[in-house]
Design a protein around this motif. Structure first.
Motif, PDB file in Angstrom:
ATOM      1  N   TYR A 170       1.523  14.024   0.151  1.00 37.71           N
ATOM      2  CA  TYR A 170       1.311  12.473   0.139  1.00 37.71           C
ATOM      3  C   TYR A 170       2.311  11.853  -0.498  1.00 37.71           C
ATOM      4  O   TYR A 170       2.335  10.490  -0.494  1.00 37.71           O
ATOM      5  N   SER A 171       2.897  12.200  -1.744  1.00 37.43           N
ATOM      6  CA  SER A 171       3.835  11.396  -2.325  1.00 37.43           C
ATOM      7  C   SER A 171       5.181  11.126  -1.400  1.00 37.43           C
ATOM      8  O   SER A 171       5.517  10.099  -1.799  1.00 37.43           O
ATOM      9  N   SER A 172       5.541  12.038  -0.736  1.00 38.30           N
ATOM     10  CA  SER A 172       6.583  11.813   0.175  1.00 38.30           C
ATOM     11  C   SER A 172       6.511  10.811   1.334  1.00 38.30           C
ATOM     12  O   SER A 172       7.231  10.374   2.011  1.00 38.30           O
ATOM     13  N   THR A 173       5.209  10.730   1.853  1.00 34.07           N
ATOM     14  CA  THR A 173       4.942  10.115   3.120  1.00 34.07           C
ATOM     15  C   THR A 173       3.954   8.955   2.932  1.00 34.07           C
ATOM     16  O   THR A 173       4.396   8.063   3.720  1.00 34.07           O
ATOM     17  N   LYS A 174       3.244   8.863   2.039  1.00 33.18           N
ATOM     18  CA  LYS A 174       2.312   7.835   1.852  1.00 33.18           C
ATOM     19  C   LYS A 174       2.730   6.677   0.939  1.00 33.18           C
ATOM     20  O   LYS A 174       2.388   5.539   0.925  1.00 33.18           O
ATOM     21  N   ILE A 175       3.389   7.115  -0.311  1.00 35.38           N
ATOM     22  CA  ILE A 175       3.569   6.117  -1.297  1.00 35.38           C
ATOM     23  C   ILE A 175       5.368   5.687  -1.087  1.00 35.38           C
ATOM     24  O   ILE A 175       6.247   6.335  -0.734  1.00 35.38           O
ATOM     25  N   LYS A 203      -4.990  11.529   9.870  1.00 37.18           N
ATOM     26  CA  LYS A 203      -5.351  10.190   9.801  1.00 37.18           C
ATOM     27  C   LYS A 203      -5.163   9.355   8.460  1.00 37.18           C
ATOM     28  O   LYS A 203      -4.458   8.691   8.351  1.00 37.18           O
ATOM     29  N   LEU A 204      -5.369  10.534   7.714  1.00 32.49           N
ATOM     30  CA  LEU A 204      -5.384   9.936   6.224  1.00 32.49           C
ATOM     31  C   LEU A 204      -3.994   9.872   5.779  1.00 32.49           C
ATOM     32  O   LEU A 204      -3.394   9.065   4.954  1.00 32.49           O
ATOM     33  N   ILE A 205      -3.019  11.250   5.935  1.00 31.79           N
ATOM     34  CA  ILE A 205      -1.698  11.041   5.348  1.00 31.79           C
ATOM     35  C   ILE A 205      -1.015   9.995   6.187  1.00 31.79           C
ATOM     36  O   ILE A 205       0.101   9.814   5.658  1.00 31.79           O
ATOM     37  N   GLY A 206      -1.351   9.574   7.293  1.00 33.60           N
ATOM     38  CA  GLY A 206      -0.601   8.650   7.925  1.00 33.60           C
ATOM     39  C   GLY A 206      -0.748   7.117   7.530  1.00 33.60           C
ATOM     40  O   GLY A 206       0.021   6.343   8.009  1.00 33.60           O
ATOM     41  N   SER A 207      -1.708   7.037   6.704  1.00 31.82           N
ATOM     42  CA  SER A 207      -2.143   5.602   6.327  1.00 31.82           C
ATOM     43  C   SER A 207      -1.366   5.362   4.773  1.00 31.82           C
ATOM     44  O   SER A 207      -1.598   6.212   4.151  1.00 31.82           O
ATOM     45  N   LYS A 208      -1.499   4.290   4.522  1.00 28.55           N
ATOM     46  CA  LYS A 208      -0.836   3.765   3.265  1.00 28.55           C
ATOM     47  C   LYS A 208      -1.837   3.046   2.377  1.00 28.55           C
ATOM     48  O   LYS A 208      -1.171   2.554   1.348  1.00 28.55           O
ATOM     49  N   PHE A 213      -5.795   6.874   0.185  1.00 27.29           N
ATOM     50  CA  PHE A 213      -5.472   7.842  -0.949  1.00 27.29           C
ATOM     51  C   PHE A 213      -6.986   8.256  -1.551  1.00 27.29           C
ATOM     52  O   PHE A 213      -6.966   9.614  -1.947  1.00 27.29           O
ATOM     53  N   TYR A 214      -7.965   7.602  -1.757  1.00 24.50           N
ATOM     54  CA  TYR A 214      -9.251   7.921  -2.284  1.00 24.50           C
ATOM     55  C   TYR A 214      -9.820   8.894  -1.321  1.00 24.50           C
ATOM     56  O   TYR A 214     -10.540  10.140  -1.786  1.00 24.50           O
ATOM     57  N   LEU A 215      -9.837   8.457  -0.048  1.00 23.67           N
ATOM     58  CA  LEU A 215     -10.501   9.393   0.887  1.00 23.67           C
ATOM     59  C   LEU A 215      -9.728  10.930   1.075  1.00 23.67           C
ATOM     60  O   LEU A 215     -10.269  11.710   1.206  1.00 23.67           O
ATOM     61  N   LEU A 216      -8.544  10.990   1.029  1.00 20.71           N
ATOM     62  CA  LEU A 216      -7.670  12.147   1.001  1.00 20.71           C
ATOM     63  C   LEU A 216      -8.283  13.113  -0.222  1.00 20.71           C
ATOM     64  O   LEU A 216      -8.177  14.247   0.091  1.00 20.71           O
ATOM     65  N   GLY A 217      -8.007  12.307  -1.324  1.00 26.20           N
ATOM     66  CA  GLY A 217      -8.674  13.094  -2.501  1.00 26.20           C
ATOM     67  C   GLY A 217      -9.970  13.681  -2.494  1.00 26.20           C
ATOM     68  O   GLY A 217     -10.255  14.915  -2.695  1.00 26.20           O
ATOM     69  N   MET A 218     -10.965  12.947  -1.743  1.00 29.55           N
ATOM     70  CA  MET A 218     -12.302  13.571  -1.541  1.00 29.55           C
ATOM     71  C   MET A 218     -12.293  14.618  -0.395  1.00 29.55           C
ATOM     72  O   MET A 218     -12.859  15.705  -0.795  1.00 29.55           O
ATOM     73  N   LEU A 219     -11.533  14.423   0.610  1.00 29.01           N
ATOM     74  CA  LEU A 219     -11.182  15.651   1.479  1.00 29.01           C
ATOM     75  C   LEU A 219     -10.652  16.759   0.720  1.00 29.01           C
ATOM     76  O   LEU A 219     -10.895  17.963   1.002  1.00 29.01           O
ATOM     77  N   ASN A 220      -9.645  16.677  -0.156  1.00 27.20           N
ATOM     78  CA  ASN A 220      -9.075  17.877  -0.865  1.00 27.20           C
ATOM     79  C   ASN A 220     -10.102  18.451  -1.809  1.00 27.20           C
ATOM     80  O   ASN A 220     -10.123  19.709  -2.059  1.00 27.20           O
ATOM     81  N   GLY A 221     -11.092  17.702  -2.317  1.00 33.19           N
ATOM     82  CA  GLY A 221     -11.908  18.377  -3.318  1.00 33.19           C
ATOM     83  C   GLY A 221     -13.051  19.310  -2.553  1.00 33.19           C
ATOM     84  O   GLY A 221     -13.582  20.215  -3.054  1.00 33.19           O
TER      85      GLY A 221
END
Length: 261
Positions: free
Chosen positions: A32-37, A126-131, A136-144
């Motif tokens: 996510y650092s390389s694609t979203k930020i 879907k989340l990795i493609g959004s900025k 970011f918050y939802l991606l963290g929840m998903l990772n959890g």
């Protein structure tokens, strides 16, 4: 839940984040650092994005902690059943710690791969493609919700609190303690990825899990063998604990919050 509990949770989670989380979740952080930020954006914007991701993880862990604490409450309705819960918790924590050390395959047999599920993969794409910050918050929840040995260990401990509130606090504390290593991963990747450092940190974290498991087994034995005496002793010890100060209890007596001791 006493002061020593929170110290052990913080220590184990921080050491484990360097030894385990970097290897398991590091790929997602790098992705996510390389694609979203947008690295041309301000430092503040990038920092908020990383924090949003990490607090998403903490949110999921907190919810899981409350659920496991509620489960523990359903079991520990008397001092004796609380002792049985402690014995079960201690045994599972010892097995989890030995598994993290590589001496057992206990956690490997317990884990199932959420990341291979279709709904997870679709949500991740879907989340990795959004900025947006929300993504970011939802991606963290998903990772959890990705199965993890350390998460299992602390979820088991959350159940032993027999309280949704303190189960949530256990898991929230665990999640917060793992933020530093993952937050700084992007700038110190080479340092954190060194095999010797990660291996040492993981062994220390695993040994703390085993140590606390043995301590929990001892508490369980005391509850089963001497239920009334042990409960009275713990109640008196809690008069100076963090939990007592938050709940406003002094040696079993009510007092104003923050005025204990």
């Amino acid at each position: 839940m006493n002061n020593i509990d929170l110290v052990i949770i913080l220590s184990t989670a921080f050491l484990g984040s360097v030894g385990h989380c970097i290897g398991m979740c590091g790929g997602i952080v790098v992705a996510y650092s390389s694609t979203k930020i947008d690295h041309s954006s301000s430092w503040g914007r990038q920092t908020i994005s990383h924090l949003a991701y990490n607090f998403g993880r903490v949110t999921t862990y907190t919810v899981l902690g409350a659920m496991f604490g509620l489960l523990g409450r359903a079991i520990a309705f008397t001092p004796t059943t609380k002792g049985v819960l402690f014995l079960l918790t201690g045994l599972l924590m010892v097995l989890a710690g030995l598994s993290l050390l590589g001496n057992l395959k206990f956690l490997n047999s317990a884990e199932w791969s959420v990341s291979k599920q279709g709904w997870f993969q679709n949500s991740f794409r879907k989340l990795i493609g959004s900025k947006s910050l929300q993504s970011f918050y939802l991606l963290g929840m998903l990772n959890g919700i990705i199965p993890c040995g350390l998460v299992y260990s602390f979820a088991i401990f959350a159940a032993s609190t027999a309280s949704p509130l303190w189960g949530a606090i256990v898991m929230a504390t665990f999640g917060l303690a793992t933020i530093p290593a993952l937050f700084f991963l992007g700038t110190v990747t080479k340092f954190l990825q060194k095999g010797n450092l990660r291996g040492t940190m993981m062994k220390l974290a695993a040994m703390l899990v085993v140590f606390y498991g043995v301590y929990t087994l001892y508490k369980g034995y005391q509850f089963v063998a001497h239920p009334k005496e042990t409960q009275e002793m713990i109640n008196s010890m809690r008069s100076g604990s963090i939990k007592s100060k938050l709940e406003g209890k002094c040696g079993g007596m009510k007092c104003a919050p923050g005025k204990c001791g």
